[in-house]
Design a protein around this motif. Structure first.
Motif, PDB file in Angstrom:
ATOM      1  N   PRO A  83       0.826  -1.217   0.000  1.00 34.01           N
ATOM      2  CA  PRO A  83       0.000   0.000   0.000  1.00 34.01           C
ATOM      3  C   PRO A  83       0.856   1.262   0.000  1.00 34.01           C
ATOM      4  N   GLN A  84       0.542   2.175  -0.889  1.00 34.94           N
ATOM      5  CA  GLN A  84       1.230   3.465  -1.048  1.00 34.94           C
ATOM      6  C   GLN A  84       2.649   3.339  -1.610  1.00 34.94           C
ATOM      7  N   ALA A  85       3.060   2.138  -1.986  1.00 33.72           N
ATOM      8  CA  ALA A  85       4.410   1.939  -2.524  1.00 33.72           C
ATOM      9  C   ALA A  85       4.460   2.327  -4.004  1.00 33.72           C
ATOM     10  N   THR A  86       5.670   2.614  -4.483  1.00 39.35           N
ATOM     11  CA  THR A  86       5.866   2.968  -5.883  1.00 39.35           C
ATOM     12  C   THR A  86       6.907   2.049  -6.523  1.00 39.35           C
ATOM     13  N   HIS A  87       6.831   1.956  -7.823  1.00 40.86           N
ATOM     14  CA  HIS A  87       7.815   1.219  -8.620  1.00 40.86           C
ATOM     15  C   HIS A  87       8.210   2.102  -9.793  1.00 40.86           C
ATOM     16  N   ARG A  88       9.514   2.348  -9.945  1.00 36.76           N
ATOM     17  CA  ARG A  88      10.021   3.214 -11.004  1.00 36.76           C
ATOM     18  C   ARG A  88      10.487   2.373 -12.185  1.00 36.76           C
ATOM     19  N   ILE A  89      10.023   2.751 -13.377  1.00 29.30           N
ATOM     20  CA  ILE A  89      10.368   2.046 -14.610  1.00 29.30           C
ATOM     21  C   ILE A  89      11.230   2.974 -15.460  1.00 29.30           C
ATOM     22  N   ALA A  90      12.458   2.574 -15.712  1.00 30.17           N
ATOM     23  CA  ALA A  90      13.344   3.370 -16.559  1.00 30.17           C
ATOM     24  C   ALA A  90      12.904   3.252 -18.008  1.00 30.17           C
ATOM     25  N   VAL A  91      12.678   4.387 -18.656  1.00 29.05           N
ATOM     26  CA  VAL A  91      12.158   4.411 -20.023  1.00 29.05           C
ATOM     27  C   VAL A  91      13.126   5.204 -20.905  1.00 29.05           C
ATOM     28  N   LEU A  92      13.714   4.530 -21.879  1.00 29.03           N
ATOM     29  CA  LEU A  92      14.533   5.179 -22.903  1.00 29.03           C
ATOM     30  C   LEU A  92      13.653   5.307 -24.137  1.00 29.03           C
ATOM     31  N   LEU A  93      13.191   6.511 -24.405  1.00 33.19           N
ATOM     32  CA  LEU A  93      12.139   6.710 -25.402  1.00 33.19           C
ATOM     33  C   LEU A  93      12.531   6.220 -26.789  1.00 33.19           C
ATOM     34  N   GLN A  94      13.818   6.292 -27.132  1.00 36.24           N
ATOM     35  CA  GLN A  94      14.246   5.854 -28.468  1.00 36.24           C
ATOM     36  C   GLN A  94      14.033   4.359 -28.703  1.00 36.24           C
ATOM     37  N   ARG A  95      13.784   3.592 -27.653  1.00 36.45           N
ATOM     38  CA  ARG A  95      13.487   2.170 -27.860  1.00 36.45           C
ATOM     39  C   ARG A  95      12.096   1.987 -28.470  1.00 36.45           C
ATOM     40  N   TRP A  96      11.249   2.991 -28.356  1.00 37.95           N
ATOM     41  CA  TRP A  96       9.902   2.924 -28.920  1.00 37.95           C
ATOM     42  C   TRP A  96       9.771   3.731 -30.212  1.00 37.95           C
ATOM     43  N   HIS A  97      10.503   4.844 -30.309  1.00 45.55           N
ATOM     44  CA  HIS A  97      10.341   5.757 -31.448  1.00 45.55           C
ATOM     45  C   HIS A  97      11.675   6.478 -31.683  1.00 45.55           C
ATOM     46  N   PRO A  98      12.077   6.701 -32.941  1.00 43.06           N
ATOM     47  CA  PRO A  98      13.421   7.243 -33.207  1.00 43.06           C
ATOM     48  C   PRO A  98      13.605   8.737 -32.946  1.00 43.06           C
ATOM     49  N   PHE A  99      12.552   9.534 -32.920  1.00 39.30           N
ATOM     50  CA  PHE A  99      12.665  10.981 -32.652  1.00 39.30           C
ATOM     51  C   PHE A  99      13.717  11.647 -33.557  1.00 39.30           C
ATOM     52  N   LYS A 100      13.568  11.451 -34.852  1.00 37.90           N
ATOM     53  CA  LYS A 100      14.559  11.959 -35.808  1.00 37.90           C
ATOM     54  C   LYS A 100      14.338  13.409 -36.204  1.00 37.90           C
ATOM     55  N   ARG A 101      13.141  13.934 -35.968  1.00 36.52           N
ATOM     56  CA  ARG A 101      12.839  15.301 -36.407  1.00 36.52           C
ATOM     57  C   ARG A 101      13.103  16.302 -35.295  1.00 36.52           C
ATOM     58  N   VAL A 102      13.574  17.471 -35.673  1.00 36.29           N
ATOM     59  CA  VAL A 102      13.763  18.562 -34.720  1.00 36.29           C
ATOM     60  C   VAL A 102      12.408  19.219 -34.456  1.00 36.29           C
ATOM     61  N   GLY A 103      12.162  19.542 -33.194  1.00 41.97           N
ATOM     62  CA  GLY A 103      10.909  20.204 -32.848  1.00 41.97           C
ATOM     63  C   GLY A 103      10.337  19.655 -31.555  1.00 41.97           C
ATOM     64  N   ALA A 104       9.100  20.028 -31.268  1.00 42.31           N
ATOM     65  CA  ALA A 104       8.438  19.630 -30.025  1.00 42.31           C
ATOM     66  C   ALA A 104       7.508  18.446 -30.268  1.00 42.31           C
ATOM     67  N   TYR A 105       7.711  17.402 -29.506  1.00 40.60           N
ATOM     68  CA  TYR A 105       6.859  16.213 -29.521  1.00 40.60           C
ATOM     69  C   TYR A 105       5.991  16.225 -28.262  1.00 40.60           C
ATOM     70  N   ARG A 106       4.833  15.641 -28.384  1.00 40.68           N
ATOM     71  CA  ARG A 106       3.983  15.400 -27.228  1.00 40.68           C
ATOM     72  C   ARG A 106       3.840  13.888 -27.098  1.00 40.68           C
ATOM     73  N   VAL A 107       4.363  13.339 -26.019  1.00 38.25           N
ATOM     74  CA  VAL A 107       4.360  11.890 -25.851  1.00 38.25           C
ATOM     75  C   VAL A 107       3.594  11.516 -24.588  1.00 38.25           C
ATOM     76  N   ARG A 108       2.981  10.362 -24.646  1.00 32.96           N
ATOM     77  CA  ARG A 108       2.225   9.867 -23.499  1.00 32.96           C
ATOM     78  C   ARG A 108       2.467   8.378 -23.349  1.00 32.96           C
ATOM     79  N   LEU A 109       2.788   7.962 -22.134  1.00 35.04           N
ATOM     80  CA  LEU A 109       2.947   6.551 -21.820  1.00 35.04           C
ATOM     81  C   LEU A 109       1.662   6.007 -21.209  1.00 35.04           C
ATOM     82  N   SER A 110       1.409   4.740 -21.456  1.00 37.18           N
ATOM     83  CA  SER A 110       0.311   4.064 -20.778  1.00 37.18           C
ATOM     84  C   SER A 110       0.728   2.633 -20.502  1.00 37.18           C
ATOM     85  N   LEU A 111       0.062   2.025 -19.536  1.00 30.71           N
ATOM     86  CA  LEU A 111       0.270   0.620 -19.212  1.00 30.71           C
ATOM     87  C   LEU A 111      -0.929  -0.180 -19.672  1.00 30.71           C
TER      88      LEU A 111
END
Length: 230
Positions: A83-111
């Protein structure tokens, strides 16, 4: 999709990221049991397979529900939360998407928890123009973290981030990682494959002819892969 069962919450830290193109984009997804009873959450293979990334690119186009492929020998992803505990998940975004373009991205994670979805609030990711000096500094800093004694999570996270840069400026650090950290040799070879330029290919070809059969096999596989995943 149904809402996630129970009093679970998910949020990302930090709420905004800013980096030059090809520098690692790293954040933590924080899963919290906000209830008064223990629970078990299955995050999927390697503790990442249940994560989905939703991306709005600088030009407004989107990519929804991106997921990563798990390794052949994936670790169990079940997490027990008091109860009330947390678990931290390290996320390296490039493993999901290459982010090759310059500019502002809006990203959202979900489980993805069975038929239910637990969303996090969006994160703004600002990708700036490529800067060779900054990429070299970044690669060296990641190398120093990866070479710390032991196999602490932060050490492996640094090696993974270095391996996913895909920048020629990362090659000297990757070669040092290969030489000085045998336990992380697979990531170093993967990183050379991600770079994929002539110098990296030549080095992989040399390693594929090594007298060390395990190293030669790993290098040959990396040489064949070449194309960057995700």
């Amino acid at each position: 999709m149904a809402p996630a069962p129970g009093p679970l919450t998910l949020h990302c830290e930090p709420a905004a990221l800013r980096a030059v193109r090809q520098a690692p984009l790293q954040l933590h997804a924080v899963l919290r049991n906000a209830g008064d009873r223990p629970c078990t959450v299955d995050l999927g293979a390697d503790g990442l397979q249940a994560l989905r990334l939703h991306v709005q690119r600088p030009d407004g186009s989107t990519a929804e529900g991106l997921r990563i492929a798990c390794s052949g020998f994936a670790a169990d992803g079940e997490v027990d939360l008091a109860p009330q505990a947390t678990h931290r998940i390290a996320v390296l975004l490039q493993r999901w998407h290459p982010f090759k373009r310059v500019g502002a991205y809006r990203v959202r994670l979900s489980l993805q928890l069975g038929d239910a979805v637990l969303p996090a609030a969006p994160v703004v990711v600002s990708v700036m123009r490529r800067n060779a000096a900054e990429l070299s500094r970044c690669a060296q800093a990641l190398l120093e973290r990866a070479l710390q004694p032991g196999m602490a999570p932060a050490t492996v996270e640094a090696a993974q981030a270095l391996a996913w840069m895909g920048a020629p400026e990362a090659v000297p650090a990757l070669l040092q990682l290969l030489e000085r950290a045998p336990r992380l040799r697979g990531l170093a070879l993967q990183g050379l494959a991600h770079v994929g330029d002539a110098a990296a290919r030549e080095r992989l070809a040399q390693l594929a002819a090594s007298a060390d059969p395990e190293l030669a096999l790993q290098a040959a596989r990396a040489l064949r892969s070449q194309a960057r995943p995700g």
